[in-house]
Design a protein around this motif. Sequence first.
Motif, short mmCIF file in Angstrom:
data_model
loop_
_atom_site.label_atom_id
_atom_site.label_comp_id
_atom_site.label_asym_id
_atom_site.label_seq_id
_atom_site.Cartn_x
_atom_site.Cartn_y
_atom_site.Cartn_z
N MET A 185 0.72 -0.89 -0.03
CA MET A 185 0.43 -0.14 -0.11
C MET A 185 1.06 1.21 -0.58
SD MET A 185 -3.14 -1.21 3.05
CE MET A 185 -3.93 -2.57 1.93
N VAL A 203 1.96 2.17 -3.21
CA VAL A 203 0.60 2.67 -3.73
C VAL A 203 0.94 4.08 -3.90
CG1 VAL A 203 -1.73 2.45 -4.39
CG2 VAL A 203 -0.70 0.55 -4.51
N PHE A 257 -5.48 9.95 -1.09
CA PHE A 257 -5.67 7.93 -1.58
C PHE A 257 -5.91 7.63 -0.69
CE2 PHE A 257 -5.02 5.02 -4.45
CZ PHE A 257 -5.78 5.24 -5.89
N ALA A 275 -8.29 7.38 1.14
CA ALA A 275 -9.72 6.87 0.52
C ALA A 275 -10.08 5.70 0.56
CB ALA A 275 -9.62 7.55 -0.37
N ALA A 276 -8.62 5.20 0.15
CA ALA A 276 -8.96 3.70 -0.56
C ALA A 276 -8.50 2.66 0.17
CB ALA A 276 -7.79 3.74 -1.74
N PHE A 277 -7.68 2.73 1.04
CA PHE A 277 -7.71 1.60 2.20
C PHE A 277 -8.12 1.84 3.43
CE2 PHE A 277 -4.93 1.38 -1.09
CZ PHE A 277 -5.08 -0.25 -1.81
N PRO A 278 -9.16 2.82 4.20
CA PRO A 278 -9.49 3.33 5.21
C PRO A 278 -9.25 2.83 6.66
CG PRO A 278 -11.73 2.76 3.72
CD PRO A 278 -10.34 2.50 3.66
N VAL A 331 -11.27 0.65 -1.56
CA VAL A 331 -12.74 0.92 -1.84
C VAL A 331 -12.70 2.75 -2.40
CG1 VAL A 331 -14.33 2.19 0.13
CG2 VAL A 331 -12.37 0.67 0.80
N LEU A 332 -11.74 3.46 -3.10
CA LEU A 332 -11.88 4.69 -3.26
C LEU A 332 -12.96 4.01 -4.81
CD1 LEU A 332 -11.04 7.53 -3.78
CD2 LEU A 332 -8.76 6.87 -4.64
#
Lengths: 347, 218, 212
Positions: free
Chosen positions: A99, A102, A132, A135-138, B172-173
């Motif tokens: 992550m 990323v 990012f 938001a992607a991996f809260p 999730v985004l």
Amino acid sequence: MSGTTIIEVRTSPHLHGPMTVETIMRHVIYALLPIAAFFSWHFGLSAALLLAVTTAGCVLAEHTACRLSGKRSTVNDYSAAITGLLLGLTLPPGLPLWMAVVGCLVAILPGKLLFGGLGSNVFNPALVGRAFLQAAFPVAVTNYTPGLAANRFVEFIPSTWAVPLMKPAPLNDWLAKVAVDGFTGATPLAMQKFDHIYSELGPLLWGLGPGSLPGCLILLCGAYLVARGMMDWRITASMIAGAAATGGIFHLVNPALYPDPVWVVFTGGLLLGATFMATDPVASPVTPRGMWIYGLLMGVLTVLIRNLGGLPEGVMYAILFGNALSPLIDRLTPPRPYGARKAQVPQ
Amino acid sequence: MKETAPNPFINGLWRQNPTFVQILGMCPTLAITNSVQNAIAMGLATAFVLICSNGLIAAIRKHVPKQVRIATYIAIIATAVTVTDYLVKAISISVYKALGPFIPLIVANCLVLERAEGFAAKKPVIPSMMDGAGMGLGFAFGLTCLGTVREVLGAGTFLGIHLFGPNFEPWVLFLLPPGGFISLAIWLLIFASYRERKDRRERARAALLTVQPAEAQS
Amino acid sequence: MTGTTTKSTQMIRFLGFVSLLCGVLIVGAHVASQSRIRVNQEEILRESLAQLLPGMTRQVIYIVTPTGELTPAASGESSDKRIFAGFDAGGKFLGVVLEASERGYADVISAMYAYSPASKTITGFSVLEMKETPGLGNKIGSDPEFLANFKALDTTHPVAAVKHGKKTNPWEIDAISGATISSRAVGRMLAASVQEMAPIIARHRDRIERGN
């Protein structure tokens, strides 16, 4: 391909300052190193590796992207390394490394190079990457592990080595082993917001609480840059002042629900953000008056998001918002030309 | 390059693709592409509306008074959308629920009115329906491209089939609105760079062709 | 196109013709699809009820009047307060299903739950509609550990959600870690709904269990 020009034709002034971008950036790295060292000491191997991976990831991403588009690599100005270090410092130490990679790619590619590289980025690249990831991996990004675990220099936090694209293994066993009493994985801010439990202020100043860096160390490192004339103190000061004042008002209205101003300043990422991210020379205003407005605005926003929003921490969004507004702030606060009076400012 | 009238079907599907070339109908493109199934259903519903409205409008095109043509088109498009709304409900309530208000909103999709005014108002019925089918399927193709990125990254599945096993960490985004913008940007980048490369190749070839006769003369 | 010399009467006549055509098409589609849509809707309703009351094959729907009385309703098409009584193939009463909704983290969460008037417990829960964050809040509809809360949730004491791992009483809901706000919304939703509906159901219990 060579992009070098032999003769530079420019208008005056032709004076050169002794400070180049490279020098300033190098000193910013010097200033960040003590913080990085503390982060690694406090959280152990995983944290050190995380910082190494984010720094290397950002530098490599920038180098490769420059090469692929046929330009000279710009990694020698150290800015990519700073982005990497800052990104690493804002992430939880046990974040899976894939992550983190990323995050580096997002920070450097869309966050910086897409706008034209250093000097053209609208937002602080490290925060773009961090936003990012948030938001992607809260879940992974808000999962803080306890510091000062006994075996931290021998063993990695198991989630560090999660297989790419896969969920990290649950940390229950590891947490039971390091046996930190009453640890819930929540940062002091989250505990205050959702459960109204206050962590003691002392450890926060020295950075011994979970999920935040030592406020005093950060201020000291910032002071080094200011003393060398490489950073403007106005933004940092006004952001802290804005946050403290807004926090103070909230505290006066309802002391049971909202923390006092000192607590507001020393928790979460406020000091790191105010010192090293909000001051990004590219994405912040250049006029002194603009800097005050920009800093105050971000400080106020941080506390508003913390106290009224759904999230425990608001520094990241406040700074990104401030970045977006900084061209407008610059336009609204032009410096007066030397010798001109208000009425005489030329159209 | 030769300038023959392009096949209306291929034209919509690829050369004038509504999503990647004309960038029309962005509202459903961004809103309901969070799964491949929704994307396909929405694309097909739009294609059906386009075929019906284009066909009907082409059939009456010679009788439409110029002053009221837009009102006429809108009435016909709204009818086609209402019929589609009933059809989707009759086929599957769960798809209908997933698409929510976006089926009725096809009426506001600028693509549909644009094809009515730009094509069906001037061409016979069969080519108009072909154009509607091409544009509609091109739209469905665009939505499916977006839906694929968003579903694979956002849920680790494709059409509900797990691709990476149960341990996949979803991004999730990509299921949230920003994911729509990000994946649209990724696809536009891919298509734009493909087109640019193709254009450059064709220009090079054209340059070669014009140079050669000159050399022969000298 | 007939050019610029079109008269108003012509335009009106033409638009009239178009409206007629459109009207005929819409009514035709409505008539043709209506029965199929109703079958679909009833099937969806029965499926979601059967999920909450395993073994259910027949349902009786009651509408609760403002005075707290029950009137049997023919179909599921209604925005009133409804009580669904479920029966198995042998005609045995299985329990009732109720609807509830509450503001969640993102938007209103609406859900159905099964309630047993005999034991005064909630025996099942399923989400109908929500916009909670994917991967976090939306687990209230799918997380097996969370749904296990609703095997026999005591309602004699007001239902409430507690932090993950802190459930000690039979009326408490063990929240999902990282989705406490959504979990608490479920708790509030059930508490409010049970408080309102349980007395009505208790008053009409005989009638509901007979199914008339």
